[in-house]
Design an enzyme around this catalytic site. Structure first.
Site, PDB file in Angstrom:
ATOM      1  CG  ASP A   1      -2.828  -4.745   5.950  1.00 18.68           C
ATOM      2  OD1 ASP A   1      -1.685  -5.002   5.517  1.00 18.68           O
ATOM      3  OD2 ASP A   1      -3.473  -3.739   5.609  1.00 18.68           O
TER       4      ASP A   1
ATOM      5  CD  GLU B 165       2.167  -5.922   6.064  1.00 21.78           C
ATOM      6  OE1 GLU B 165       1.460  -6.052   5.050  1.00 21.78           O
ATOM      7  OE2 GLU B 165       2.973  -6.800   6.443  1.00 21.78           O
TER       8      GLU B 165
ATOM      9  N   GLY C 165       0.627  -5.384   0.840  1.00 17.45           N
ATOM     10  CA  GLY C 165      -0.576  -5.387   0.026  1.00 17.45           C
ATOM     11  C   GLY C 165      -0.377  -6.000  -1.339  1.00 17.45           C
TER      12      GLY C 165
ATOM     13  N   GLY D 153       0.819  -1.200   0.000  1.00 24.24           N
ATOM     14  CA  GLY D 153       0.000   0.000   0.000  1.00 24.24           C
ATOM     15  C   GLY D 153       0.861   1.262   0.000  1.00 24.24           C
TER      16      GLY D 153
END
Length: 302
Positions: free
Chosen positions: A187, A179, A156, A107
């Protein structure tokens, strides 16, 4: 029964799709009045390009200057494209690849950081809502999906590929869920695919953010196929010729160009028994204590 299930699934996802497109719809509505704004819309759409084949479509993540990091606009466009392709009887299967030297580095946390600093919390929520909805669509997709994981595939980037049916790793693939290194948690579907890895490898990857190469991905099941990067053009050409929605036909085509690959001697997968003993504990403190008492994990990185 299966047809009713598929219909119910599509209806549920269509509802999510309508909500997830709010960002782009609002943006387009506000910005149709000037040439400058039209250029901005074109730029947003160009963040995900499309290649159309006889019986397939390929989504191309196209932000190479930032390693194809995912934006809200990209998530919304992927939702729109994938929903339309799934509903299109002339599309048998879908593929995804990245531009440049990365598949997708995750992301766009830089943009998120700036949004938080100026108090745009609703925009931050929309970012996660849109991308998570797309990942759900991919994870329940009713057509075969092929992700070409050439280059950096992290965070992501794993979320928008691992839930699909086929994942092709290469000699240039670098996988990680990093992360925790920025104070976040894995996630984008990571709690599912990490928990399905052998032993406690998922806990190791999730807590440490350590990297795997393409050979390790195929060995532990994160990838379904491995091919040298020099063969990707041949793979894409072959996929473009397929006139099918049959996963077995697609798999046979991928296997035609697949390579046998072996783990490096220093691979963490050779030490999976140590990982299982150390990372099977319930708390991080217990895991650290277990690691500190070991004398037989020379060469492993934490």
């Amino acid at each position: 029964m299966m047809q009713r299930f598929k219909a119910a699934l599509l209806q549920r996802r269509n509802n999510l799709h309508i909500h997830g497109l709010r960002f782009l719809n609002q943006f387009h509505t506000k910005n149709l009045c000037s040439l400058l704004d039209t250029n901005i819309i074109d730029e947003l759409d160009n963040q995900v390009l499309v290649e159309g084949k006889a019986w397939s479509r390929t989504a191309i993540l196209n932000r190479p200057s930032v390693l194809n990091c995912l934006s809200t606009a990209m998530g919304a466009r992927l939702q729109k494209l994938y929903t339309s392709w799934e509903n299109n009887p002339d599309v048998g299967f879908v593929a995804m690849k990245g531009s440049g030297r990365a598949f997708c580095a995750g992301g766009d946390i830089v943009t998120l950081y700036h949004m938080i600093n100026v108090g745009k919390m609703e925009d931050c929520k929309e970012f996660f809502r849109t991308l998570y909805t797309y990942i759900y669509i991919l994870g329940t997709y009713l057509k075969p999906h092929v992700a070409l994981l050439n280059g950096i595939t992290m965070g992501g980037g794993a979320g928008v590929s691992i839930p699909g049916m086929f994942r092709v790793a290469t000699d240039k693939t670098v996988f990680a869920t990093p992360e925790t290194l920025i104070g976040f948690h894995p996630d984008a579907g990571a709690s599912f695919f990490l928990s399905h890895l052998p032993g406690h490898l998922g806990e190791y990857l999730g807590l440490t953010g350590q990297k795997l190469n393409g050979a390790e991905m195929i060995s532990c099941g994160l990838a379904t196929h491995y091919a040298h990067s020099s063969k990707l053009a041949l793979i894409e050409e072959q996929l473009g010729k397929l006139d099918t929605d049959d996963p077995s036909v697609i798999e046979t085509s991928l296997e035609k160009y697949s390579d046998l690959v072996y783990l490096d001697n220093i691979s963490v997968l050779h030490r999976i028994e140590i990982l299982d003993k150390c990372f099977s504990h319930d708390t991080v403190e217990e895991i650290i204590d277990a690691l500190e008492t070991r004398t037989d994990f020379h060469g492993m990185q934490f």
